[in-house]
Enzyme design. Structure first.
Site, PDB file in Angstrom:
ATOM      1  CB  CYS A 112      -1.058   0.294   1.076  1.00  0.00           C
ATOM      2  SG  CYS A 112      -2.231  -1.323   1.226  1.00  0.00           S
ATOM      3  CG  HIS A 248      -3.332   3.330   2.305  1.00  0.00           C
ATOM      4  ND1 HIS A 248      -3.897   2.948   0.819  1.00  0.00           N
ATOM      5  CD2 HIS A 248      -3.223   2.186   2.849  1.00  0.00           C
ATOM      6  CE1 HIS A 248      -3.949   1.760   0.831  1.00  0.00           C
ATOM      7  NE2 HIS A 248      -3.768   1.302   1.991  1.00  0.00           N
ATOM      8  CG  ASN A 278      -6.654  -0.912   0.933  1.00  0.00           C
ATOM      9  OD1 ASN A 278      -5.955  -0.513   0.183  1.00  0.00           O
ATOM     10  ND2 ASN A 278      -6.009  -1.438   2.309  1.00  0.00           N
TER      11      ASN A 278
HETATM   12  N1  ACO Z   1     -18.964  -8.825   8.233  1.00  0.00           N
HETATM   13  C1  ACO Z   1     -19.148  -9.262   9.252  1.00  0.00           C
HETATM   14  N2  ACO Z   1     -18.488  -9.175  10.413  1.00  0.00           N
HETATM   15  C2  ACO Z   1     -17.355  -9.667  10.117  1.00  0.00           C
HETATM   16  C3  ACO Z   1     -16.514  -9.181   9.051  1.00  0.00           C
HETATM   17  C4  ACO Z   1     -17.546  -8.803   8.054  1.00  0.00           C
HETATM   18  N3  ACO Z   1     -16.875  -8.572   6.767  1.00  0.00           N
HETATM   19  N4  ACO Z   1     -15.249  -9.148   8.876  1.00  0.00           N
HETATM   20  C5  ACO Z   1     -15.060  -9.629  10.510  1.00  0.00           C
HETATM   21  N5  ACO Z   1     -16.221  -9.715  11.154  1.00  0.00           N
HETATM   22  C6  ACO Z   1     -16.436  -9.971  12.259  1.00  0.00           C
HETATM   23  C7  ACO Z   1     -15.357 -10.920  12.940  1.00  0.00           C
HETATM   24  O1  ACO Z   1     -15.362 -12.187  12.620  1.00  0.00           O
HETATM   25  C8  ACO Z   1     -15.292 -10.570  14.586  1.00  0.00           C
HETATM   26  O2  ACO Z   1     -16.543 -11.199  15.002  1.00  0.00           O
HETATM   27  P1  ACO Z   1     -16.217 -11.958  16.374  1.00  0.00           P
HETATM   28  O3  ACO Z   1     -16.196 -10.845  17.312  1.00  0.00           O
HETATM   29  O4  ACO Z   1     -17.350 -12.884  16.858  1.00  0.00           O
HETATM   30  O5  ACO Z   1     -15.077 -12.885  16.665  1.00  0.00           O
HETATM   31  C9  ACO Z   1     -16.072  -9.167  14.532  1.00  0.00           C
HETATM   32  O6  ACO Z   1     -16.471  -8.846  13.352  1.00  0.00           O
HETATM   33  C10 ACO Z   1     -14.758  -8.112  14.685  1.00  0.00           C
HETATM   34  O7  ACO Z   1     -13.840  -8.518  13.814  1.00  0.00           O
HETATM   35  P2  ACO Z   1     -12.500  -7.557  14.105  1.00  0.00           P
HETATM   36  O8  ACO Z   1     -11.328  -8.101  13.179  1.00  0.00           O
HETATM   37  O9  ACO Z   1     -11.859  -7.178  15.596  1.00  0.00           O
HETATM   38  O10 ACO Z   1     -13.069  -6.113  13.443  1.00  0.00           O
HETATM   39  P3  ACO Z   1     -12.313  -4.525  13.489  1.00  0.00           P
HETATM   40  O11 ACO Z   1     -13.241  -3.655  13.971  1.00  0.00           O
HETATM   41  O12 ACO Z   1     -10.797  -4.859  13.771  1.00  0.00           O
HETATM   42  O13 ACO Z   1     -12.334  -4.229  11.832  1.00  0.00           O
HETATM   43  C11 ACO Z   1     -10.973  -4.303   9.873  1.00  0.00           C
HETATM   44  C12 ACO Z   1     -11.741  -5.276  10.885  1.00  0.00           C
HETATM   45  C13 ACO Z   1     -12.175  -3.632   9.190  1.00  0.00           C
HETATM   46  C14 ACO Z   1     -10.236  -5.205   8.992  1.00  0.00           C
HETATM   47  C15 ACO Z   1      -9.991  -3.457  10.749  1.00  0.00           C
HETATM   48  O14 ACO Z   1      -9.149  -4.091  11.510  1.00  0.00           O
HETATM   49  C16 ACO Z   1      -8.955  -2.742   9.593  1.00  0.00           C
HETATM   50  O15 ACO Z   1      -9.383  -1.770   8.757  1.00  0.00           O
HETATM   51  N6  ACO Z   1      -7.631  -2.917   9.963  1.00  0.00           N
HETATM   52  C17 ACO Z   1      -6.691  -2.547   8.970  1.00  0.00           C
HETATM   53  C18 ACO Z   1      -6.673  -2.795   7.641  1.00  0.00           C
HETATM   54  C19 ACO Z   1      -5.469  -1.933   7.002  1.00  0.00           C
HETATM   55  O16 ACO Z   1      -5.215  -0.819   7.248  1.00  0.00           O
HETATM   56  N7  ACO Z   1      -4.572  -2.637   6.243  1.00  0.00           N
HETATM   57  C20 ACO Z   1      -3.598  -2.177   5.911  1.00  0.00           C
HETATM   58  C21 ACO Z   1      -3.252  -1.860   4.494  1.00  0.00           C
HETATM   59  S1  ACO Z   1      -3.865  -3.348   3.598  1.00  0.00           S
HETATM   60  C22 ACO Z   1      -2.411  -3.618   2.594  1.00  0.00           C
HETATM   61  O17 ACO Z   1      -1.241  -3.037   2.933  1.00  0.00           O
HETATM   62  C23 ACO Z   1      -2.384  -4.849   1.412  1.00  0.00           C
END
Ligand code: ACO
Length: 321
Positions: A112, A248, A278
């Site tokens: 990214c 980003h 993203n």
């Molecule tokens: N729909 C519904 N529920 C979901 C989904 C979905 N698409 N995805 C995960 N959940 C559930 C999980 O299973 C979990 O359920 P549980 O509590 O029963 O176990 C719950 O939602 C919470 O999951 P978390 O992973 O803790 O959710 P979080 O609030 O952290 O959000 C996210 C997830 C959006 C991925 C966030 O962590 C994020 O944006 N992280 C950073 C991503 C990023 O910046 N990447 C960097 C660049 S990417 C690259 O370099 C290629």
């Protein structure tokens, strides 16, 4: 000698994939995706469409905006995580499409942060006199490395390309570029296999992007806060000098946290994550182009571009547009 942005361009594939479409593929909801990420829809390439197709359209738009002929380009750098081929590089494939011959052309892989890395390299080459007019592209088909059965990742990513033409200038355009990486974070965000490490039989899902989302989130927020301070210190400028933050586009909550840290109101932050998702290395140049083309960003304004991604890699570009 300095480098400055002469023109910007971007290109999105036609196919729109909405959150409602994703509800039919995995166990998710429009509400969850919007609340946790800010994403409403993303674009996805068609069968047969590839990264260089997106890169070519974005590059032609940037060349048009800069009023530069392809033959005037003497450096091509493409930032991509999803190249068309093992080789030739996507930059060489793009060079051929644009009928440019002889100038250096190469890819940069910093996930990214790729466009920030590529811009920094092009800026260095222009400042050293090794190039005068550089085409810098971020182009991705993230849909090809996403596991479409994993709701934790497939809702986040999209495809697209953005480009800038950088030209040599007596006046400073790019004021500071900062690059970092720390490979110790490999296991938080990665694709397990590439070319040389691929076992004979890959188990289901293992060939695709893997992410420990909330751990990535925490490191990203802290790191992006630090890079903002470092960039401003390097340029001898203050937070209040920045006209536009072009972050980003991974998650609206990460973008909001960085804007809060800068004390910037959200109407000075370019946000495209709602419509693009993203798009990895394409996200910053696509956001830049969107705000240039709709007239928000004006010549003379101070832009802070920053990114964070797999590696981990992170970096920034501070530019007078
Ligand atoms: N729909 C519904 N529920 C979901 C989904 C979905 N698409 N995805 C995960 N959940 C559930 C999980 O299973 C979990 O359920 P549980 O509590 O029963 O176990 C719950 O939602 C919470 O999951 P978390 O992973 O803790 O959710 P979080 O609030 O952290 O959000 C996210 C997830 C959006 C991925 C966030 O962590 C994020 O944006 N992280 C950073 C991503 C990023 O910046 N990447 C960097 C660049 S990417 C690259 O370099 C290629």
């Amino acid at each position: 000698m300095h480098s400055r942005i002469l023109g910007t361009g971007s290109h999105l594939p036609d196919k729109v994939l909405t959150n409602a479409d994703l509800e039919k593929i995995v166990d998710t909801s429009d509400q969850w995706i919007r609340e946790r990420t800010g994403i409403e829809e993303r674009r996805i390439v068609a069968d047969g469409e590839s990264t260089v197709d997106l890169a070519e359209s974005a590059a032609r738009n940037a060349l048009g905006a800069a009023d530069i002929e392809p033959g005037d380009i003497d450096l091509i750098i493409v930032a991509t995580t999803t190249p068309d081929r093992v080789f030739p590089s996507t930059a060489c494939l793009l060079q051929q499409r644009l009928d440019i011959h002889g100038c250096p052309a190469f890819d940069v892989q910093a996930v990214c942060t790729g466009f920030i890395y590529a811009t920094s390299v092009a800026d260095s080459m222009i400042r050293s006199g090794a190039a005068r007019t550089a085409l810098v592209v971020g182009a991705e088909c993230m849909s090809r490395i996403v596991d479409w059965s994993d709701r934790g990742t497939c809702v986040l990513f999209g495809d697209g390309a953005g480009a800038v033409v950088l030209g040599a200038s007596d006046e400073p355009g790019l004021l500071s570029t900062r690059l970092h990486a720390d490979g110790a974070y490999e296991k938080l965000l990665y694709v397990p296999y590439g070319v040389s490490s691929r076992p004979e039989k890959v188990r289901d899902g293992e060939a695709y992007l893997q992410m420990r989302g909330n751990e990535v989130f925490r490191v990203a927020v802290n790191t992006l806060g630090r890079i903002v301070d470092e960039t401003l210190d390097d340029a001898g400028l203050h937070k209040s000098d920045i006209d536009w933050l072009i972050p980003h586009q991974a998650n609206i909550r990460i973008i909001n946290a960085t804007a809060r840290k800068l004390g910037m109101s959200l109407d000075r932050v370019v946000v495209t994550v709602d419509k693009h998702g993203n798009t990895s290395a394409a996200s910053v140049p696509m956001a830049l182009d969107a705000a240039v083309r709709d007239g928000r960003i004006q010549r003379g304004e101070l832009l802070l571009m920053e990114a964070f991604g797999g590696g981990f890699t992170w970096g920034s570009v501070l530019a007078r547009y």
